[in-house]
Design an enzyme around this catalytic site. Structure first.
Site, short mmCIF file in Angstrom:
data_model
loop_
_atom_site.label_atom_id
_atom_site.label_comp_id
_atom_site.label_asym_id
_atom_site.label_seq_id
_atom_site.Cartn_x
_atom_site.Cartn_y
_atom_site.Cartn_z
N LYS A 1 4.97 -0.53 4.63
CA LYS A 1 4.31 -1.76 4.16
C LYS A 1 5.32 -2.92 4.15
CE LYS A 1 1.31 1.17 1.53
NZ LYS A 1 1.25 2.00 0.33
N LYS B 1 14.37 9.93 -5.58
CA LYS B 1 14.21 8.59 -4.99
C LYS B 1 15.39 7.67 -5.36
CE LYS B 1 9.13 8.96 -4.93
NZ LYS B 1 8.76 8.80 -3.51
N HIS C 1 3.25 17.93 2.14
CA HIS C 1 3.77 16.61 1.74
C HIS C 1 5.13 16.65 1.06
CE1 HIS C 1 0.42 13.82 2.57
NE2 HIS C 1 -0.35 14.86 2.40
N LYS D 1 8.19 2.48 -6.36
CA LYS D 1 7.71 3.83 -6.03
C LYS D 1 7.75 4.62 -7.33
CE LYS D 1 11.08 3.92 -2.95
NZ LYS D 1 10.37 4.36 -1.76
N ARG D 2 7.20 5.84 -7.33
CA ARG D 2 7.29 6.65 -8.54
C ARG D 2 8.76 6.82 -8.94
NH1 ARG D 2 2.45 9.06 -10.69
NH2 ARG D 2 3.88 10.01 -12.17
N THR E 1 5.58 5.66 2.56
CA THR E 1 4.67 4.73 3.22
C THR E 1 4.92 3.31 2.70
OG1 THR E 1 3.01 5.45 1.62
CG2 THR E 1 2.80 6.30 3.86
#
Length: 842
Positions: free
Chosen positions: A681, A575, A378, A569-570, A677
């Site tokens: 969505k 990110k 992952h 998101k985290r 993911t």
């Protein structure tokens, strides 16, 4: 602002959910009252809203139980190959509404509650999220369980029943504060304890080598108590099982101390054993080498493998008799999927069981083991890869260390025979990392011990083969596969966005819910004026609804006609929430400079949790809240820009935010996000994506057409080239005036006037050691955001792109992902057949 139609009212008008039969409604009311009075032993006059929720949950659960038993019976009758999905995280969220959708009960329950004078939405709000995961990895596991049941696979999710899930995040004076998530405090109506399947798990001790084999002795025992949660498929009457283990101290635990008067202490010490399932480690993409974590990893694996082997040997419903003794058949009857390296100990544990307990020769056991296990990777971030110190292994799992050494010895022999004299390759490929403290590389263990290794998006799988696992790929190219992640359309469309599901169903029928590829038919309506209007109307209603929620919770007046620009998101440097911050500051500065210009108004929302020990991530949250404090109170800006930090982002909040988003921010440095993911969505729910060519964004651009996403920034090869020549942040800082201005404002205390140097660590990181090259993509990102703003002013053009995105999102159903795992890794065939309902004759 007129109050938007509630979901409750809208569901009354909807066909997608299945119609409420009158007799069904009467039955539901009867059963609801029965549970209220007898299951909960409540006096009707003093029932609370929570009592009503529990009564409804039990009523709905009744519809699961018959199907659950029948499903398991049919598996034992058919004796299919069973799939075991091992994961340390299952981020399930709430269960009630999802169960009603999958059983086609939602309208009937709605009507029954309405007739009883109760508000369905209020009851749904009483349910606690099952937050037994950190983010993407745990939520993926939850989507996979839904798809495995919907595709009729004999599949089981196995994990840990954490007493405390992912912490609740409070924002206090702009800072993240963590609170324990006591999600079980009122009980959990969806689980069933199964003490009859309790299993012992051993730790510590030592090994004894005898002529007839090895014994692991003088161990400490902890009991694993299973709790089963039903997982219903979509309208096929199949109900699978998620089994989560809870740690219990054995009765005789330390009670030898009785004799010396240590009774109280002996009883208190039971806690030490039970701590194993106490709390979820709150790290996402970061490895924390703590003994308790290794205990958790072995605990779930040891208990699960006992279950797997018991079921393999018995294979008759309700029977404990051993039917099978030949383990050669194990790979034909069992598939074990390791969700990342966290359950990697399944490999040495299976070897221990086969060699030490079942007395198989090593070669035979190893052949069985590799054919049974498969591994999903992952992440490529080095700090996320698990590497456990040898001395910790030696203490906690001495027999497993011996087995890993033997696996490595044979593996090294194979490497040296294939690449004679290549000592450097042997060093790189060893399961044991030398140098300083010796460690076990868990990813290497997974690759060597599995028959299939997959990444979770095409670009990610390519990176694994080209860099991270290059040596392994060269040696065993046949092992490496790609399985692009997906999301379940039941929760992430039908349940969270009923209005959109209905508009789609009116055009193409309802079959898309089981076969999301059918959304491609929507391309035929991209110029249909009525359809464009309907899609835009649903989005506007979702925004109004979310705006009401935000105003209640954040006391900020939202302009529902502004663009809802969302990044959830985290919180993690890779990110790049900081890149988003720089855009906010730049946009803010432009509005202040030209207040009379026609700007496209935006409400920018950022949400996500920072790991409690991750200083930079916590500072990023503080920066976002500080920017919000300044921007939201500047009268020059008015309602053209608002900045909101979405507190305590979790599945339940995502179900509100995702349908309301106009713009989805997916802006990680190319080559760092394995898949994503959340991006899927948002796409499915009619948001446009601004993103880099990273993770699944690449495939999303392919499916919808690159021109229908806002793609910017460096590609993977550009990042590699920059790494080779060196990234120099000050070059961008000195060359781009707006970037310099934004950085100077942060550094000079413009957003923190009482503490001018509050953000010095962030500035220092961005200027001198930014691994994720925020400045390098700044210019292109700002330019791309200008294109977003320009297009948003043309609502019809915008909505056409939205339709093409929804039409292109079929690939990103977890049904497609699971079908590929089933056929290409597990060797089982998915089916859309329905099981007979419990009230039907078989």
């Amino acid at each position: 602002m007129s109050k938007p139609l509630s979901d409750h009212d809208r569901k009354k008008q909807i066909s997608v959910k299945g119609l409420a039969g009158v007799e069904n409604v009467a039955d539901l009311k009867t059963n609801f009252n029965r549970h209220l009075h007898f299951t909960l032993v409540k006096d009707r006059n003093v029932s609370t809203r929570r009592d009503y929720y529990f009564a409804l949950a039990h009523t709905v659960r009744d519809h699961l139980v018959g199907r659950w038993i029948r499903t398991q019976q049919s598996y034992y009758e058919r004796d299919p190959k069973r799939v075991y999905y091992l994961s340390l995280e299952f981020y399930m969220g709430r269960t009630l509404q999802n169960t009603m959708v999958n059983l086609a009960l939602e309208n009937a329950c709605d009507e029954a509650m309405y007739q009883l004078g109760l508000d369905m939405e209020e009851l749904e709000e009483m349910e606690e999220d099952a937050g037994l995961g950190n983010g993407g990895l745990g939520r993926l596991a939850a989507c996979f369980l839904d798809s495995m049941a919907s595709l009729g696979l004999a599949a089981y999710g196995y994990g840990i029943r954490y007493e405390f899930g992912i912490f609740n995040q409070k924002i206090s004076n702009g800072w993240q504060v963590e609170e324990a998530d006591d999600w079980l405090r009122y009980g959990n109506p969806w689980e069933k304890a199964r003490p009859e399947y309790m299993r012992p798990v051993h730790f510590y001790g030592r090994t004894e080598h005898h002529p007839d084999g090895v014994k692991w002795v003088d161990t400490q025992v902890v009991l694993a108590l299973p709790y089963d949660t039903p997982v219903p498929g979509y309208r096929n009457n199949i109900v699978n099982t998620m089994r989560l283990w809870s740690a219990k101290a054995p009765c005789e635990f330390n009670l030898k101390d009785f004799n010396i008067g240590g009774y109280i202490q002996a009883v208190l010490d039971r806690n030490l054993a039970e701590n194993i399932s106490r709390v979820l480690y709150p790290n996402d993409n970061f490895f924390e080498g703590k003994e308790l974590r290794l205990k958790q990893e072995y605990f779930v694996v040891a208990a699960t493998l006992q279950d797997i082997i018991r079921r393999f040997k018995a294979s008759k419903f309700g029977s404990r008799d051993i039917v099978r003794t030949d383990f050669n058949a194990l790979p034909d009857k069992v598939a074990i999927q390791l969700n990342d390296t966290h359950p990697a100990l399944a490999i040495p544990e299976l070897m221990r069981v086969l060699v030490d307990e079942e007395k198989l020769p090593w070669e035979k056991a190893w052949d069985i083991c590799t054919k049974t296990c498969a591994y999903t990777n992952h992440t490529v971030l080095p700090e996320a890869l698990e590497r456990w110190p040898i001395d910790l292994f030696q203490t906690l799992l001495p027999r497993h260390l011996e087995i890993i050494y033997e696996i490595n010895r044979r593996h090294m022999e194979r490497v040296s025979s294939l690449y004679p004299g290549d000592v450097d390759r042997m060093r790189r490929m060893s399961l044991i990392e030398e140098g300083g403290q010796k460690r076990v590389n868990m990813a290497h263990l997974c690759i060597v011990g599995s028959h299939a290794v997959n990444g979770v998006a095409r670009i990610h799988s390519d990176i694994l083969k080209a860099t991270v696992f290059k040596d392994f790929y060269e040696m065993d190219p046949h092992k490496f596969q790609n399985k692009t992640n997906g999301i379940t359309p039941r929760r992430w469309l039908v349940m969270c966005n009923p209005g959109l599901a209905e508009v789609i169903a009116e055009k193409i029928g309802e079959d898309f819910i089981r076969d999301l590829d059918q959304l491609q038919k929507l391309r035929n309506f991209v110029n249909d004026e009525g359809f464009i209007r309907d899609i835009a109307k649903v989005k506007q209603e979702n925004k109004m609804k979310f705006a009401v929620h935000l105003e209640e919770h954040y006391k900020v007046k939202i302009n529902p006609n502004s663009m809802f620009d969302i990044q959830v998101k985290r919180i993690h440097e890779y990110k790049r929430q900081l890149l988003n911050c720089l855009h906010i500051i730049t946009f803010y500065n432009r509005i202040r400079k030209e207040p009379n210009k026609q700007w496209t108004p935006r409400t920018i929302m950022i949400g996500g949790k920072a790991a409690p020990g991750y200083h930079t991530a916590k500072m990023i949250i503080r920066l976002i809240t500080a920017i919000g404090e300044v921007v939201n109170h500047d009268p020059v800006v008015g309602d053209r820009l608002k900045v909101i930090f979405l507190e305590n982002y979790r599945v339940t909040l995502a179900e509100k935010a995702v349908p309301a988003a106009d713009l989805s921010e997916q802006i990680s440095t190319a080559g760092t996000e394995a898949s994503g993911t959340g991006n899927m969505k948002f796409m499915l729910n009619g948001a446009l994506t601004i993103g880099t060519m990273d993770g699944a964004n690449v495939e999303m651009a392919e499916e919808a057409g690159e021109g229908n996403l806002f793609i910017f920034g460096m590609r993977v090869e550009d990042v590699e080239a920059m790494d080779a020549k060196g990234y120099n942040a000050s070059e961008y800082y000195n060359r781009i005036p707006e970037l310099k201005q934004a950085i100077d404002q942060i550094a000079g205390g413009f957003f923190s006037p009482k503490q001018p140097d509050l953000f010095k660590d962030i500035i220092n990181m961005l200027m001198h050691h930014d691994r994720f090259k925020v400045f390098a993509d700044y210019e292109d990102y700002i330019k791309c955001q200008e294109e977003v703003s320009a297009l948003y002013k043309k609502p019809k053009e915008w909505t056409k792109k939205v339709i093409l995105n929804i039409a292109g999102s079929g690939k990103f159903s977890s049904d497609r992902t699971i079908s590929q795992y089933a056929r290409e890794i597990w060797g089982v065939e998915p089916t859309l057949e329905k099981l007979a309902a419990p009230d039907d004759p078989k």
